[in-house]
Design a protein around this motif. Structure first.
Motif, short mmCIF file in Angstrom:
data_model
loop_
_atom_site.label_atom_id
_atom_site.label_comp_id
_atom_site.label_asym_id
_atom_site.label_seq_id
_atom_site.Cartn_x
_atom_site.Cartn_y
_atom_site.Cartn_z
N ASP A 55 0.77 -1.22 -0.32
CA ASP A 55 0.45 0.18 0.20
C ASP A 55 1.09 1.11 -0.20
O ASP A 55 0.60 2.16 -0.99
CB ASP A 55 -1.00 0.01 1.27
CG ASP A 55 -1.73 -0.76 1.21
OD1 ASP A 55 -1.90 -1.76 0.24
OD2 ASP A 55 -2.95 -0.60 1.93
N LEU A 105 0.88 4.45 -2.84
CA LEU A 105 0.68 5.68 -2.57
C LEU A 105 1.42 6.44 -3.83
O LEU A 105 1.13 7.34 -4.07
CB LEU A 105 0.81 5.77 -1.01
CG LEU A 105 1.21 7.41 -0.86
CD1 LEU A 105 -0.49 7.94 -0.86
CD2 LEU A 105 1.26 7.32 0.18
N LEU A 130 -6.17 1.18 1.23
CA LEU A 130 -5.04 2.55 0.99
C LEU A 130 -6.08 3.75 0.67
O LEU A 130 -6.08 4.97 1.43
CB LEU A 130 -4.13 2.17 -0.63
CG LEU A 130 -3.45 3.59 -0.65
CD1 LEU A 130 -2.76 4.06 0.14
CD2 LEU A 130 -2.38 2.75 -1.38
N LYS A 188 -6.42 5.53 4.09
CA LYS A 188 -6.13 6.04 4.87
C LYS A 188 -5.71 7.84 4.01
O LYS A 188 -5.72 8.44 4.04
CB LYS A 188 -4.44 5.27 4.49
CG LYS A 188 -3.72 4.33 5.78
CD LYS A 188 -2.48 4.62 5.51
CE LYS A 188 -1.91 3.88 7.10
NZ LYS A 188 -2.32 2.53 6.96
N TRP A 247 4.14 7.86 6.36
CA TRP A 247 2.93 8.05 6.12
C TRP A 247 3.04 9.89 5.28
O TRP A 247 2.34 10.58 4.54
CB TRP A 247 1.60 7.51 6.49
CG TRP A 247 2.23 5.98 6.29
CD1 TRP A 247 2.01 5.04 6.63
CD2 TRP A 247 0.98 5.15 5.07
NE1 TRP A 247 2.31 4.19 6.44
CE2 TRP A 247 1.44 3.91 5.39
CE3 TRP A 247 0.20 6.28 3.88
CZ2 TRP A 247 1.46 3.31 4.42
CZ3 TRP A 247 0.28 5.03 2.68
CH2 TRP A 247 -0.05 3.34 2.95
#
Length: 502
Positions: free
Chosen positions: A387, A391, A416, A419, A442
């Protein structure tokens, strides 16, 4: 399952994966299990995993390796993060820097205070508050556990090194710990007719290598995990469209920056990894959008120095084995699955897999419950990393090629998508306990890729405007002052390596 007491462990395949596994097993299981590694000089290794992430320090320390000796043996350098260029838009860059950004607050991450400041019109970059970023861009490094006279953490780092030399280094270490190396190419794998477990490997010279538990480090071919016990492979190419890599070493470009570069191109991206003696370069690309010749032209046209070899093509398929441990075969490294090296996780996955095997090592026989837990942890780890890598592709704002337009519009795993949407709406991101990447990691990629939140945490409103300005200015002053006092990366390496020879 089988009740055979595990006394003989056989590792098939050398290279980085095989010898990392051998070293970990020898260190942890000394005196309890006989360890044999089978490899053939006729079979090459992929050997492009030259960049690492901070947990590699734990692996080396667990083995008792001396840092100076290790860096000298592998032509290693320091890595403070990965700079991503042209990923959000052409001409823009950001860094996934290791370590913290800013100052930790209870229940509220620092970036919320930065977001509030930004909403008020301030133009500070998020990375103004990253010690690692500032040191990396100024080519500085030293062992800094914390910033003096503060409660702020210091530099978090990993390594760049020659993967082939690292394998040789660990081979010497492993053999000194009693690991037996057998040279030879496997021509037959014999299995028990009743259980289906592998019993022995037959080499071309007629030698038979028997074992109770086998670790498959045979690379993409998966000689045991695929051909012998038949663990299915789950492809993730619908989310990760690149399927080929082209690697070439080149002469060093002079200074040795303490970070990896990832440079996006029209149909993929290029890595640049600085070592002491050369620069590792390669291109990851989609064969649906570029031919090998087009990729070669882009790669050779963007080298920092003269190429030292002919580029070699490495086809791959992103995904993982549904059962990384099946019957009495455990797969590690490329045999277990592959995630492109965008976030330098290939070597880490060997490390974590070998560590997981030590923790789940069967005592009085292989038990289904233990195998299931090993596979569950392996699957979750791979999915979390998957994931994070997706991104980078999904959250792009490029419109200059079919490749990037496809990545921006593609559906992504629900985990994902959640998020991204949560961060965009609230600025909040939550790390699962078994996620390799921290909240700060992240945050950096989301912000760097242009996913900017619409709101910040209410706790950030607890400071007055003057207090917020003072906080941010004080942090910048502390970070800049600390970086000024650091030696250059080259000075650090020279001093450490010279001390290691005395």
């Amino acid at each position: 399952m089988e009740n055979t007491i595990i006394k003989k462990l056989v590792i098939l395949g050398g290279g980085t994966a095989g010898w990392m596994t051998a070293a970990m097993m020898a260190r942890s299981l000394a005196g309890t299990v006989d360890i044999t590694l089978v490899e053939s000089d006729q079979i090459g290794t992929v050997g492009v995993g030259e960049a690492t992430i901070p947990p590699i320090l734990n692996f080396n320390r667990a083995l008792g390796l001396d840092e100076a000796e290790f860096l000298r043996a592998t032509n290693g350098t320091i890595k403070l993060g990965i700079q991503f260029e042209n990923w959000s838009r052409r001409g823009e860059s950001y860094m996934h820097a290791f370590g913290n950004v800013g100052k930790n607050f209870p229940f509220c991450d620092f970036h919320h205070f930065w977001l509030r400041s930004r909403a008020s019109g301030h133009s500070d970059s998020y990375w103004d508050f990253s010690l690692n970023y500032q040191a990396a861009k100024q080519n500085k490094f030293a062992h800094l556990a914390n910033i003096p006279n503060t409660n702020l953490p210091g530099l978090s780092y990993a390594y760049h090194f020659d993967a082939g030399l690292y394998a040789q280094y660990l081979r010497r270490y492993s053999e000194s710990k009693g690991v037996k190396r057998v040279e030879g190419k496997v021509c037959d794998v014999r299995r028990n007719h009743h259980s289906g477990h592998v019993e022995n490997l037959v080499l071309e010279n007629g030698q038979v290598v028997e074992g109770d538990l086998f670790v498959d480090c045979s690379g993409f071919v998966g000689l045991l995990i695929d051909n012998a016990v038949g663990s299915d492979y789950e492809s993730w190419s619908q989310w990760l469209p690149c399927d080929r890599a082209m690697a070439v070493p080149s002469e060093s470009a002079g200074s040795i920056p303490p970070y990896t570069r990832s440079i996006a191109h029209a149909c993929g991206w290029q890595w640049q990894i600085p070592l002491q003696h050369r620069t590792g370069k390669g291109l990851v690309y989609s064969s649906s959008h570029w031919s090998d010749e087009q990729a070669r032209e882009v790669l050779l046209g963007n080298l920092p120095g003269k190429p030292l070899a002919e580029p070699r093509v490495i086809p791959f398929r992103t995904g993982h084995r549904r059962e990384q441990w099946k019957k009495n075969v455990v797969s590690l490294g490329l045999a277990s699955g592959f995630l492109e090296p965008l976030e330098s996780t290939s070597i880490h996955l060997v490390q974590s897999g070998a560590t997981r095997l030590v923790k789940c090592f069967p005592h009085r026989g292989i038990r289904a419950e233990e195998v299931a837990e090993f596979n569950r942890q392996s699957r979750v780890e791979m999915e979390r990393i998957r994931d994070f890598i997706i991104l980078h592709y999904k959250a792009n704002q490029r419109r200059d090629s079919d490749f990037w337009r496809h990545c921006e519009s593609m559906d992504v795993p629900e985990s994902l998508q959640h998020k991204i949407e949560l961060f965009r709406a609230t600025g909040k991101v939550f790390r699962d306990y078994d996620d390799l990447f921290t909240e700060v990691a992240w945050q950096q990629v989301l912000i760097g890729q242009g996913v900017l939140p619409e709101d910040h945490h209410v706790i950030a409103d607890g400071l007055s405007d003057a207090q917020l300005d003072d906080l941010l200015q004080s942090l910048k002053t502390l970070i800049q002052g600390s970086v000024r006092q650091l030696p250059t990366h080259e000075e650090f390496l020279s001093s450490l390596l010279a001390a290691g020879t005395k």
